[in-house]
Enzyme design. Structure first.
Site, PDB file in Angstrom:
ATOM      1  N   ASP A  35       0.739  -1.311  -0.149  1.00 52.08           N
ATOM      2  CA  ASP A  35      -0.215   0.113  -0.047  1.00 52.08           C
ATOM      3  C   ASP A  35       1.004   1.236   0.158  1.00 52.08           C
ATOM      4  O   ASP A  35       2.127   1.606   0.312  1.00 52.08           O
ATOM      5  CB  ASP A  35      -1.041   0.066   1.066  1.00 52.08           C
ATOM      6  N   HIS A  87      -5.547   2.961  -4.316  1.00 54.76           N
ATOM      7  CA  HIS A  87      -5.629   3.343  -2.854  1.00 54.76           C
ATOM      8  C   HIS A  87      -6.464   4.595  -2.461  1.00 54.76           C
ATOM      9  O   HIS A  87      -6.119   5.219  -1.490  1.00 54.76           O
ATOM     10  CB  HIS A  87      -4.346   3.305  -2.224  1.00 54.76           C
ATOM     11  N   HIS A 133      -5.561   8.868   0.349  1.00 55.09           N
ATOM     12  CA  HIS A 133      -5.365   8.728   0.659  1.00 55.09           C
ATOM     13  C   HIS A 133      -5.833   9.039   1.646  1.00 55.09           C
ATOM     14  O   HIS A 133      -5.406   9.428   3.316  1.00 55.09           O
ATOM     15  CB  HIS A 133      -3.993   8.485   1.368  1.00 55.09           C
ATOM     16  N   HIS A 136       3.638  -3.005   3.218  1.00 53.63           N
ATOM     17  CA  HIS A 136       3.722  -0.841   3.190  1.00 53.63           C
ATOM     18  C   HIS A 136       5.022  -0.789   1.769  1.00 53.63           C
ATOM     19  O   HIS A 136       6.281  -0.477   2.826  1.00 53.63           O
ATOM     20  CB  HIS A 136       3.305   0.120   3.662  1.00 53.63           C
TER      21      HIS A 136
END
Length: 410
Positions: A231, A282, A286, A376
């Site tokens: 991510d 995503h 964010h 991540h």
């Protein structure tokens, strides 16, 4: 029937939608208008118990460059990359000036530290600079050592260069920000009946695996395949390190990209596609989506899709809601945008910085067929343990790959 009854009882006594067990309802924070001050995604709160990230080593240039705020570097065990952040005052922000400053930083960093394979530079407006999640940079560049001469020619107006962003991103309307901790557990925001239906859907999906009604909680379990996902991509310091590790291991992954990051660092998104990785959505800023209006949710997903596709030339198939927070509206808009909402089965908590040994132990102990691993791309400990985790997966005969390849029928 007994399972259904227990599940119903559990749901009907669960905390109200929008609240964690033992926690107050989530506050809503209105982002300031006009593009000044804090913008969506600029400040990301940490989960309870999170440790501070490691302090990155700094490269000091002598004589100093007045506009250079910091010059950090890091290694993945094979290559070393530096990222310089420069701040320009108003009135000193023309494209030629941005190019010249980036060239000075990159060339002097490469000369000062022979171990560096690449220097990435982000040039911001000093007055509005808010960190990596704040207002977009004015200019960015990726300068591998082998391409320094090419970048120098470009900076001096003698040619083109494909690893730059020259600004000019379209303005976007900041949505209302829902304050939440980072990814911890999937949280569905809805009424009691909606939570019941969603829990049943999730239970069936996790048991059987595969995409169902635009949702993916787990992949099929009849093949020794699992999805590797990252991510918050791309990050100008960590992205080259991550992609280098995956390339050396011959592993493809799905990288869930923040739309604004795709705008500011398009060359890293192109690198992902060229190396066979899958690029997912995503959101654009964010932000946590529950609590936003339908128009705001639609804008977050549509703008991210547009930013990503403009770079890759491909449609986006998969979407992951930041924080794992979602609602009926989230799922409805995702389906309208042609996206499969994709969650995870294995979260080692790399962004909480519990230590390399803890991250590695969690990854290895939860490795399973049909699993979806959440990491991540800008978490230092994910970089530290990835090489070993990929080796363990190979030894156990579990192929780590993209979400799309994991769920593709055989």
């Amino acid at each position: 029937m007994r399972v259904f009854s227990l599940l119903t009882a559990l749901l009907l006594t669960a905390p109200p939608a929008g609240a964690q067990s033992g926690a107050a309802p989530l506050p809503q924070v209105q982002a300031p208008a006009g593009g000044s001050g804090t913008v969506p995604g600029e400040v990301q709160p940490l989960a309870p118990g999170a440790r501070p990230a490691e302090a990155l080593p700094q490269l000091t240039l002598t004589p100093a460059i007045a506009e250079l705020e910091r010059l950090e570097y890091r290694s993945n065990g094979f290559i070393e990359v530096a990222h310089g952040v420069a701040l320009l005052p108003a009135g000193d922000q023309g494209l030629a000036r941005r190019r010249a400053l980036a060239l000075e930083i990159a060339s002097r960093a490469l000369a000062a530290r022979p171990e560096l394979s690449e220097v990435d530079v982000s040039v911001y407006d000093r007055a509005t600079y808010g960190g990596f999640g704040g207002p977009l940079p004015l200019f960015t560049a990726s300068v591998p050592r082998a391409r320094l001469a090419e970048f120098r020619a470009y900076a001096q107006g003698q040619g083109s260069y494909d690893r730059v962003y020259e600004g000019g991103a379209p303005a976007t309307t900041p949505p209302t920000v829902v304050a939440r901790v980072r990814e911890d557990a999937l949280t569905f925001f809805g009424s009691a009946s909606e939570r019941l239906r969603q829990s049943l859907t999730q239970s069936v999906s996790q048991s059987r695996g595969g995409e169902r009604d635009g949702l993916l909680f787990r992949g099929p379990t009849n093949r020794r395949v699992a999805a590797l996902t990252f991510d918050d991509a791309p990050h100008p310091l960590y992205e080259p390190l991550l992609l280098d590790l995956l390339r050396r291991a011959g592993v493809r992954a799905t990288l869930f990209v923040i739309g604004r990051n795709a705008v500011a660092y398009p060359y890293f998104v192109r690198d992902m596609v060229e190396q066979g990785h899958e690029v997912g959505n995503h959101t654009y800023h964010h932000v946590r989506l529950p609590g936003l209006s339908p128009a705001q949710v639609q804008a977050e997903l549509a703008q991210a899709n547009a930013a990503i596709s403009a770079v890759t030339g491909q449609p986006v198939r998969y979407f992951r809601p930041p924080g794992g927070d979602y609602s009926p509206l989230t799922l409805q808009v995702a389906r309208q945008e042609g996206l499969t909402t994709t969650f995870w089965t294995d979260d080692p908590g790399d962004f909480n910085n519990p230590g390399d040994a803890v991250i590695e132990s969690r990854l290895v102990s939860h490795l399973r067929t049909g699993g979806i691993v959440l990491l991540h791309d800008n978490a230092p400990e994910a970089i530290d343990v990835l090489r070993q985790f990929l080796r363990v997966a190979r030894e156990r005969g579990v192929t780590l790959t993209t979400v799309g390849e994991m769920v593709a029928p055989r």
